[in-house]
Scaffold this motif. Structure first.
Motif, PDB file in Angstrom:
ATOM      1  N   ASP A  60     -14.083   1.617  -0.905  1.00  0.00           N
ATOM      2  CA  ASP A  60     -14.086   1.611   0.557  1.00  0.00           C
ATOM      3  C   ASP A  60     -13.285   2.803   1.041  1.00  0.00           C
ATOM      4  N   SER A  62     -10.730  -1.854  -7.865  1.00  0.00           N
ATOM      5  CA  SER A  62     -11.392  -1.274  -6.707  1.00  0.00           C
ATOM      6  C   SER A  62     -10.521  -0.203  -6.062  1.00  0.00           C
ATOM      7  N   LEU A  71      -4.897   1.349  -3.659  1.00  0.00           N
ATOM      8  CA  LEU A  71      -4.867   1.085  -2.218  1.00  0.00           C
ATOM      9  C   LEU A  71      -3.915   2.071  -1.563  1.00  0.00           C
ATOM     10  N   ARG A 130       0.833  -1.200   0.000  1.00  0.00           N
ATOM     11  CA  ARG A 130       0.000   0.000   0.000  1.00  0.00           C
ATOM     12  C   ARG A 130       0.872   1.256   0.000  1.00  0.00           C
ATOM     13  N   THR A 146     -12.384   5.044   4.518  1.00  0.00           N
ATOM     14  CA  THR A 146     -12.447   4.961   5.971  1.00  0.00           C
ATOM     15  C   THR A 146     -11.620   6.078   6.596  1.00  0.00           C
ATOM     16  N   ASP A 198      -9.533   1.502  -2.223  1.00  0.00           N
ATOM     17  CA  ASP A 198      -9.563   1.382  -0.764  1.00  0.00           C
ATOM     18  C   ASP A 198      -8.622   2.438  -0.203  1.00  0.00           C
ATOM     19  N   ASN A 253      -6.052  -2.205  -8.796  1.00  0.00           N
ATOM     20  CA  ASN A 253      -6.698  -1.520  -7.685  1.00  0.00           C
ATOM     21  C   ASN A 253      -5.897  -0.299  -7.254  1.00  0.00           C
ATOM     22  N   ASP A 278      -7.622   4.376   3.410  1.00  0.00           N
ATOM     23  CA  ASP A 278      -7.713   4.488   4.869  1.00  0.00           C
ATOM     24  C   ASP A 278      -7.046   5.779   5.295  1.00  0.00           C
TER      25      ASP A 278
END
Length: 265
Positions: A233, A209, A189, A170, A235, A211, A187, A213
């Motif tokens: 996603d 996708s 990330l 990541r 977060t 993601d 993806n 964080d």
């Protein structure tokens, strides 16, 4: 003494340069056209540093320019920055054509200066060290993939890749403004660690996708987030999450927004 230092090597074999030091106001330029080039140490007090391997890989150690930019490039072989690359008041640019860029040591651009990492035609970019342009922008533009696990710190971080971003390791960022786009496959990330507020201007995955964080604790705002054929996603840990634009997951993809520990959506 003033004046430039220019070294051109065409020896048809690997070359290792132990050290080049220029205490005056001139520039340093080193070009090797005969094969792999290893440069252990370069220091320029008053000018720019340019190192170019045109027929093989380039590996560098400690490279420093007090008052100028640093430009490192390779063609046909990987560019690996093993040691620290630093400027007092100048940009840093690492470019590989048809090969990878590997950042192992720290890259630090002083003043209001940018850092750019680029692969052309083919090649992946791996950031394993700490990349810092605290007063300006870090741009990562890969003809292949972009991976961590190093930390990229800047006022603005812009990541672009033909392939995935952060899929093997990541990508970690600390920036007030962040954008990332995977234009063909893979993806996206990312771990955002900035303790201050973050605006994510664009997140895009053309065939994967997303993601992200955010663990810095400050408010994070997402403007445009698009996964054409995947899920999303987002977060935030310890802070709020604001949606300021369209969040779009294509196909059978889903969208998940969450805050952990504290913070509103």
């Amino acid at each position: 003494a003033a004046g430039n230092v220019a070294i051109n090597s065409a020896l048809p074999r690997p070359v290792t340069v132990a050290a080049i030091t220029h205490s005056g106001a001139g520039n340093i330029a080193l070009i090797h056209t005969g094969g792999p080039l290893t440069v252990d140490s370069v220091s320029a007090a008053g000018g720019t540093v340019t190192i170019n391997a045109t027929a093989g890989p380039l590996t560098t150690g400690a490279i420093n320019s007090v008052n100028g930019a640093v430009t490192l490039s390779s063609t046909g072989g990987a560019l690996t920055a093993e040691g620290p690359v630093t400027t007092g008041a100048g940009a840093i640019a690492l470019t590989a054509t048809s090969a990878d860029v590997n950042v192992i040591g720290a890259l630090t651009a002083g003043g209001v200066s940018n850092i750019t990492l680029t692969t052309i035609t083919a090649g992946n970019i791996t950031v394993a060290g700490v990349v810092t342009a605290a007063g300006d922008t870090v741009t990562v533009d890969s003809a292949g993939t972009v991976d961590g696990p190093g930390l990229i710190t800047a006022g603005t971080v812009a990541l672009t890749a033909t392939g995935a971003i952060g899929e093997n390791e990541r990508v970690r960022t600390s920036a007030g403004s962040l954008s990332a786009s995977s234009t063909a496959a893979g993806n996206v990330l990312i771990d955002s660690t900035s303790p201050a507020a973050v605006t994510v201007t664009t997140l895009n995955a053309a065939a994967g996708s997303i993601d992200l964080d955010h663990s810095g604790g400050g408010l994070i705002t997402f403007n445009t987030v698009t996964a054409t054929a995947g899920s999303i996603d987002l977060t935030a840990s310890g802070g709020g999450l604001t949606v300021g634009g369209a969040i779009t997951a294509g196909g059978t993809g889903s969208v998940s927004l969450a805050t952990l520990l504290a913070g509103d959506i």
